[in-house]
Design an enzyme around this catalytic site. Structure first.
Site, PDB file in Angstrom:
ATOM      1  N   GLU A  49      63.950 -89.375  98.440  1.00 55.53           N
ATOM      2  CA  GLU A  49      63.097 -90.160  99.330  1.00 55.53           C
ATOM      3  C   GLU A  49      62.032 -89.318 100.024  1.00 55.53           C
ATOM      4  O   GLU A  49      62.304 -88.266 100.569  1.00 55.53           O
ATOM      5  CB  GLU A  49      63.936 -90.902 100.404  1.00 55.53           C
TER       6      GLU A  49
ATOM      7  N   LYS B 126      78.561 -88.163  99.074  1.00 59.63           N
ATOM      8  CA  LYS B 126      78.829 -87.863  97.655  1.00 59.63           C
ATOM      9  C   LYS B 126      80.308 -87.559  97.432  1.00 59.63           C
ATOM     10  O   LYS B 126      80.887 -87.918  96.421  1.00 59.63           O
ATOM     11  CB  LYS B 126      77.982 -86.682  97.224  1.00 59.63           C
TER      12      LYS B 126
ATOM     13  N   ASP C 264      76.110 -95.264  99.091  1.00 66.46           N
ATOM     14  CA  ASP C 264      75.091 -94.421  99.717  1.00 66.46           C
ATOM     15  C   ASP C 264      75.640 -93.763 100.965  1.00 66.46           C
ATOM     16  O   ASP C 264      74.914 -93.523 101.938  1.00 66.46           O
ATOM     17  CB  ASP C 264      73.846 -95.263 100.041  1.00 66.46           C
TER      18      ASP C 264
ATOM     19  N   ASP D 169      73.385 -94.009  95.022  1.00 63.28           N
ATOM     20  CA  ASP D 169      72.236 -93.187  95.394  1.00 63.28           C
ATOM     21  C   ASP D 169      72.611 -91.710  95.319  1.00 63.28           C
ATOM     22  O   ASP D 169      73.789 -91.347  95.357  1.00 63.28           O
ATOM     23  CB  ASP D 169      71.782 -93.530  96.823  1.00 63.28           C
ATOM     24  N   ASN D 170      71.618 -90.844  95.197  1.00 62.05           N
ATOM     25  CA  ASN D 170      71.784 -89.388  95.332  1.00 62.05           C
ATOM     26  C   ASN D 170      72.676 -88.747  94.286  1.00 62.05           C
ATOM     27  O   ASN D 170      73.351 -87.748  94.580  1.00 62.05           O
ATOM     28  CB  ASN D 170      72.337 -89.044  96.725  1.00 62.05           C
TER      29      ASN D 170
HETATM   30  O1  LIG Z   1      74.479 -87.780 103.225  1.00 59.39           O
HETATM   31  C1  LIG Z   1      73.775 -88.640 102.658  1.00 59.39           C
HETATM   32  N1  LIG Z   1      74.244 -89.909 102.555  1.00 59.39           N
HETATM   33  C2  LIG Z   1      73.508 -90.889 101.956  1.00 59.39           C
HETATM   34  N2  LIG Z   1      72.292 -90.685 101.447  1.00 59.39           N
HETATM   35  C3  LIG Z   1      71.745 -89.428 101.539  1.00 59.39           C
HETATM   36  C4  LIG Z   1      70.446 -89.195 101.027  1.00 59.39           C
HETATM   37  O2  LIG Z   1      69.771 -90.258 100.469  1.00 59.39           O
HETATM   38  C5  LIG Z   1      69.882 -87.925 101.094  1.00 59.39           C
HETATM   39  F1  LIG Z   1      68.658 -87.750 100.597  1.00 59.39           F
HETATM   40  C6  LIG Z   1      70.595 -86.844 101.658  1.00 59.39           C
HETATM   41  C7  LIG Z   1      69.989 -85.497 101.717  1.00 59.39           C
HETATM   42  C8  LIG Z   1      70.059 -84.756 102.885  1.00 59.39           C
HETATM   43  C9  LIG Z   1      69.491 -83.503 102.944  1.00 59.39           C
HETATM   44  C10 LIG Z   1      68.840 -82.970 101.818  1.00 59.39           C
HETATM   45  F2  LIG Z   1      68.274 -81.759 101.898  1.00 59.39           F
HETATM   46  C11 LIG Z   1      68.777 -83.700 100.638  1.00 59.39           C
HETATM   47  C12 LIG Z   1      69.347 -84.976 100.580  1.00 59.39           C
HETATM   48  C13 LIG Z   1      71.873 -87.067 102.189  1.00 59.39           C
HETATM   49  C14 LIG Z   1      72.455 -88.351 102.124  1.00 59.39           C
HETATM   50 MG   LIG Z   2      71.082 -91.857 100.005  1.00 61.62          MG
END
Ligand SMILES: O=c1[nH]cnc2c(O)c(F)c(-c3ccc(F)cc3)cc12
Ligand SMILES: [Mg+2]
Length: 214
Positions: free
Chosen positions: A199, A144, A141, A169-170
């Protein structure tokens, strides 16, 4: 100067959650991020899937890549049985400082160990530094861009064993296409996608669960 988003999240925990009560820390963060200020915690919907994977596995040694404010470290840590340990790696010192406070507020400082630094630097040193043989469960997490490199590094360092479960995740938002292609194509993994939502939003996201076949 202005406080940061993680600092404001920590204040909500300290103002509203019950010390030593991980469940209240989790619900305070989810309520705060849904109603006041979004933050990139795995959240309650994907968190429920995370809970079920951890509860079914009952892991003794857990690695988390990417602590952020400590929300998933608390989610996972609260489910671990006595003697089990979670090692969580966080690159950003500001995030790490907040996460240490959140983990402590939840009363999980003896179960969760936060290590500051880059996953790529620390993974090759985990065995000699922490006496770890292999991990039972790994939660990805952090970023990416690092998922694929880090899973390959974990393989090289022989930190995976037959049955090690990786949960990422993601994999849809922001998305980790190279990681997905690798775990879904490789004969080393049995992989499946848990469809969910980003989330605190209605956007699609999900978790990829991959079992290492060794
Ligand atoms: O960088 C990340 N590291 C770990 N988890 C993340 C995440 O759960 C996100 F939703 C997002 C996220 C941030 C901005 C958005 F518009 C959508 C998802 C980023 C991360
Ligand atoms: Mg995440």
């Amino acid at each position: 100067t202005r406080t940061t988003r993680p600092q404001r999240l920590l204040k909500a925990v300290q103002d509203r959650a019950i010390r030593g009560n991980p469940k209240s820390v989790i619900s305070v963060i989810d309520h705060y991020c849904r109603n006041q200020e979004w933050a990139m915690n795995v959240g309650d919907e994907k968190g429920f899937i995370l809970d079920s994977v951890v509860s079914e596995l009952n892991p003794q040694t857990v690695l988390e890549l990417g602590t952020y404010c400590g929300y998933s470290a608390v989610r996972i840590g609260r489910l671990l049985h006595s003697g089990a340990r979670l090692l969580t790696l966080e690159f950003n010192p500001d995030y790490a400082a907040v996460a240490r406070e959140v983990i402590s507020w939840a009363g999980l400082e003896n179960t969760v160990q936060l290590v500051e630094g880059a996953s790529g630097d620390w993974i090759p040193r985990l065995r000699e530094h922490f006496g770890i043989h292999t991990f039972d469960f790994i939660f990805l997490d952090h970023w990416k861009e690092g998922y694929l490199a880090d899973i390959k590094l974990l393989e090289e360092c022989r930190l995976l064993r037959k049955g090690t479960v990786l949960l990422a995740d993601n994999v849809v938002c922001p998305g980790a296409p190279d990681y997905l292609e690798y775990v879904r194509k490789s004969p080393l993994y049995d992989s499946r996608y848990f469809k969910s939502h980003l989330e605190y939003t209605k956007a699609e996201d999900g978790l990829e669960k991959s079992v290492y076949l060794g």
